[in-house]
Design a protein around this motif. Sequence first.
Motif: not given
Lengths: 306, 282, 665
Positions: A158-159, A167-172, A174-178
């Motif tokens: 969720m977050h 992190w949010i845009d680049g990684v999270a 992409a891994w289905g997060g945030a």
Amino acid sequence: MPAAGSILYYTLGVAGKTHPTHFEVLSFWKVARVNNPQTSFLVRHEFLLRRLHSLSGLIPVGAYMVIHLMVNASVLESAGVFQDKVYLIHSLGKLLPVVEWTFIFIPILFHGLFGLVIIKGGLPNTSQYPYQANLRYSLQRASGVVAFFFIMWHVFHMHGWIHASWWIDGVAAAWGGAQFKPYNAASTAGMALQSGLVIVGYSIGVLACVFHLANGIWTMGITWGVWTSAAAQQRASRVCTVFGVALAVVGLSAIYGMWQVGHGEGLEKARQVEDAMYASKRASGVLEDQPHKRSHPPASHTENKH
Amino acid sequence: MTTSTHDGNPEAINVRVLRQDGPGQASYWQRHRIAYEHDMNVISVLQKIATQSRDADGQPVAPVAWDCNCLEEVCGACTMVVNGKTQQACTALVDRLLAENPAEIELRPMSKFPVLRDLMVDRARMFQALKRVKAWIPVDGYSDMGPGPRQSQSRQQLAYPLSECMTCGCCVEACPQYTKIELTRRNGETDEQFATREEEAYNRGFVGAAAISQAMLFNENPTGQMNADERVDALTAEGGIQVCGNAQNCVVVCPKEIPLTKSIARAGRAATVRSIKRWLDT
Amino acid sequence: MANERVLVVGGGLAGLAAAMRLAELGIQVDLMSLTPVKRSHSVCAQGGINSVNDQTRPLGDSEWLHFDDTVYGGDFLQHQPPVKEMAYWAPRIIDLMDRLGVTFNRTPEGFRDQRRFGGTLYKRTAFAGATTGQQLLYALDEQVRRWEVEGRVKKYEFWDFLGPVLDDNGVCRGAVGQDLVSMEIRSFQADAVVVATGGAGLIYGRSTMSMVCTGSAASRCFQAGVRYGNGEFMQVHPTAIPGADKLRLMSESARGEGGRVWVPRKPQDPRDPRDIPEGERYYFLEERYPTYGNLVPRDIATREIFNVCVYEGLSVDADRQCVYLDLTHIPADELDRKLGGILSIYEKFQGVNPRTVPMKIFPAIHYSMGGLWADYERTADGGLVAGSPRNQQTNVPGLYAIGECDYQYHGANRLGANSLLSCIFSGLIVAPGIETWIKSLPRSAADQPASLFDTERTRQQQRHDELLNRSGGGENPYLIHQQLGQTMTNAATVVRHNKDLEAAYGTIADLEARAQTCSLSDTGNWTNQNVVFTKALLDMFPLAKTILQGALARDECRGAHFKPDFVLGGIEAEDPAEQRREAEAWCDRFEAKNTKWLKSTVATLKSDGEPELTYEEVDTSLIPPRPRLYGLVGAEMIEEVWQQRVAQKEQSPGNGQPDSTVAAS
């Protein structure tokens, strides 16, 4: 990995495959002692830490969970009601992260990580002694492990764990997060809860959390000496059961409610309401424009009409 | 395998014993076959095994070593794991065990204590725990100083069940939080050095339900109450009451039906009050 | 002396009381026990502990009456000064145990509650549920643990006492013991050795005694030259639960709380006991002993139960001897409060609820009144000299005997709830005496030559090694023990006949010879229970022979020793004059019997392994012997004649005996 090990271990314990006779578990304390013969911090403050662990499970973690599930279940009433509550929480503004870390994340991390330490010190024997309280002892530990990893995943899902945009845009993402956007609260949460796998995962996670809390309150009452006699413990157990069942209903309702607003007509309606609320708050000047708290792309057509 | 006589009782009983020749050695199973009689218990089974000194195959074997004394379930000596459950061998009645499992009776030593030999274990840690919690009344002396304090019937009725604890070890054997501590002697270590090291290790392990309950017994006594804080402090030190995980097996397996979980909860309450007071008052 | 040490052997009530008191006096104690002391046989005592108390005093009770009941119950066979001292200490001992935290039952006002026991008419017995022995032992165990933490007491648990070490002058300087786990044999230097090793019930195979009660320690002292007193007096408890491995005690408190003993009037009545109407029940104790009812002294209750079953054929079951002990008329909650412990034992072992179904019980060997001979020092008024080194000392200087393994307190028969008292009492009084003894020693044990201890240690090591090294194929020690037990039980339990005793003596001599060729099924040297048991078995024979020989020689009935051929009998005549004449004759016989047999049997072991008996005058200077007339036909007439004779003697000059108090009969 302690996680996989512990879960496997508990599953085995419950399934009756472990024979405590044949191996000896070195408790964490003994490991700590070997590392530091002068008795480690953990050892010297064992009682205090265990009591803090017990307390943190109720306040703030348990209390937070109850509020959290109830707030989320309010989505059943309408997406707007839920959004209202989210706005209320976010009205803390810059204080919100501080509050979140102090009263939610750190206590959860402490409770969870220290819980793993506690688990390592025990040796479940439900196959040999399949008594009710003993089953709950093992379930408490198993549910704690499930709950801990569920919460870790849930917060990521969720977050995205931390709010740095790289992190949010680049990684999270992409891994289905945030996936949760607070100014499109119901719709984003709902969209995140559409896959059957996710729903099952959330249901198991929420039930583990609820059992862990309800049973934890019962054991806490013994640990702190609130209910002492067998009869009092029996009565308390009944109260905790009722509480747990009620909270499970609330938690599962929340999941159902989110699922409902996460697709089809419900989603459309939710978005409209959310965007309207956002617009009105912007118009009245109580809200700064915070696009990262809105879904991407923002439902721009609504905004453009004005 | 099991043949029965006309009255439905077996002619012989199969017994499987987990043996171990000495500390640190590997354990092994051994089968015995003994004649059935009415009103047997596990003690009389072991007596018969000692008398015949042969295993089920007729091979000569040393008698199984085990600990027992009163055979009335008041001394606490003969605890062992019978058919998977910790209990006193003297009250483990053969007819009842055979009703559970007609094929055989399985005997194992307690798993939480160092095995000395076969079914005999060293429960020194339990007696050490009684020292840790100062389980005694610290009287001034033994000369004639009149009677003890008067006590209400209800107080006596609260204390008496706790005072029946015979340190048999069933509670801690069944406790998932009580893990085995077994040290091995180091090269060149004297008896005293080893004993000291062992004592230190025991002092750090979980005290267990029996000792917690004893601490509560003495804290309830009008004289013992004077040192209640010391006992509570001992219970909140390393390996104290906080280690309890509320699995509550202790109270189920206790042969004397001592309300151990009540004692634990009372100790918890005492610890709560004591901690708050210490924080606020000192 | 800086490093004075005392070795206490045995960690039951007596041993722990001694250790605790010695430690308080600043003396270093080594405490040796076969079992962790908390598991000692004292835990099996159920009913309670006697003393005059604030409830009985207003009814006319006194220390003197407790003393009187004890010697009367013991058929006057005990020296009276130690018994008197004990009775006068009793209230203080119970106060002390109360202070030590024993959970005695309470009255509504918070005082200690009391119950009535056999052989007395007063509620003299303080109790803690039905596990009084356990509670008392734990209180002492806790105190000793406290001293252990202080470093004053060092425990040697799972150690076997192999024998005392005597110097060239025959003074005890220590002992040799064996670690039952590692099998290490070592010597212990001690300025005094206190033997507190309890009774010898295992000589009878199954009894109410615990598995450590082999009598081996007492026997080893006996073999080292300590005298053994009154061996033939073995108390048979009237009420035990028959079992395959053990005969479990059913406390006298079951009768003390109102339990009734009966059998169906119709032999082996097949009906459920609850369906048998009152009129068809034979409450034989109540009918034959209206005053004491079910609470007659133990020897009498035992004999009556034995008679009803064996001679009158009224046993409840046909295939085994037993009578009903009935508590079902008492409310269950009251039973649970007062007797919960023993009732749950019955329920656990028999699978029957004694609150609703009468229990089945039969007599069993229970207590050794006899034991190691022990001395005392008498004051002018008939008490004990406080701190005298002679108190509880055996004939071997420096070797003391206390508790059940001494012979001093119970004479021919022990009263219920007096054993816990005598154990604690002898443990407490021995300590100051030992302190005096140690002060009188010119040299401490630590200054003795090492060779003294080595010699005895080596001898014990050789005995041990010889047993281990025997080739196989010999006798099985467990089977020999079974035969020994059967022989002793058949010949020397409730009823004794000379021809049976003689035959038994022969059987036992054979068994002893066979036991010498026992071979071991375990020849290892680690926790070898086989060799420990075999040694204990071999050491049972000297005591078994002493019991048989003493019983054979004693041609009379006294307390627990009952020979039908020598019963004084009752009065049969109807005519008052004839009755009177018979009573006179009875009293003559009684006096003649006392002249001949009111003596302690004192055995010494000859070098050929046979006991030699001598007889010792009993100090009856405080309470002159009088007939024990419980339930005898014509008791009133005998009593009358006897009183007249007593009055005459008191009038005659030169006879300054103090008043005897005549117990109600």
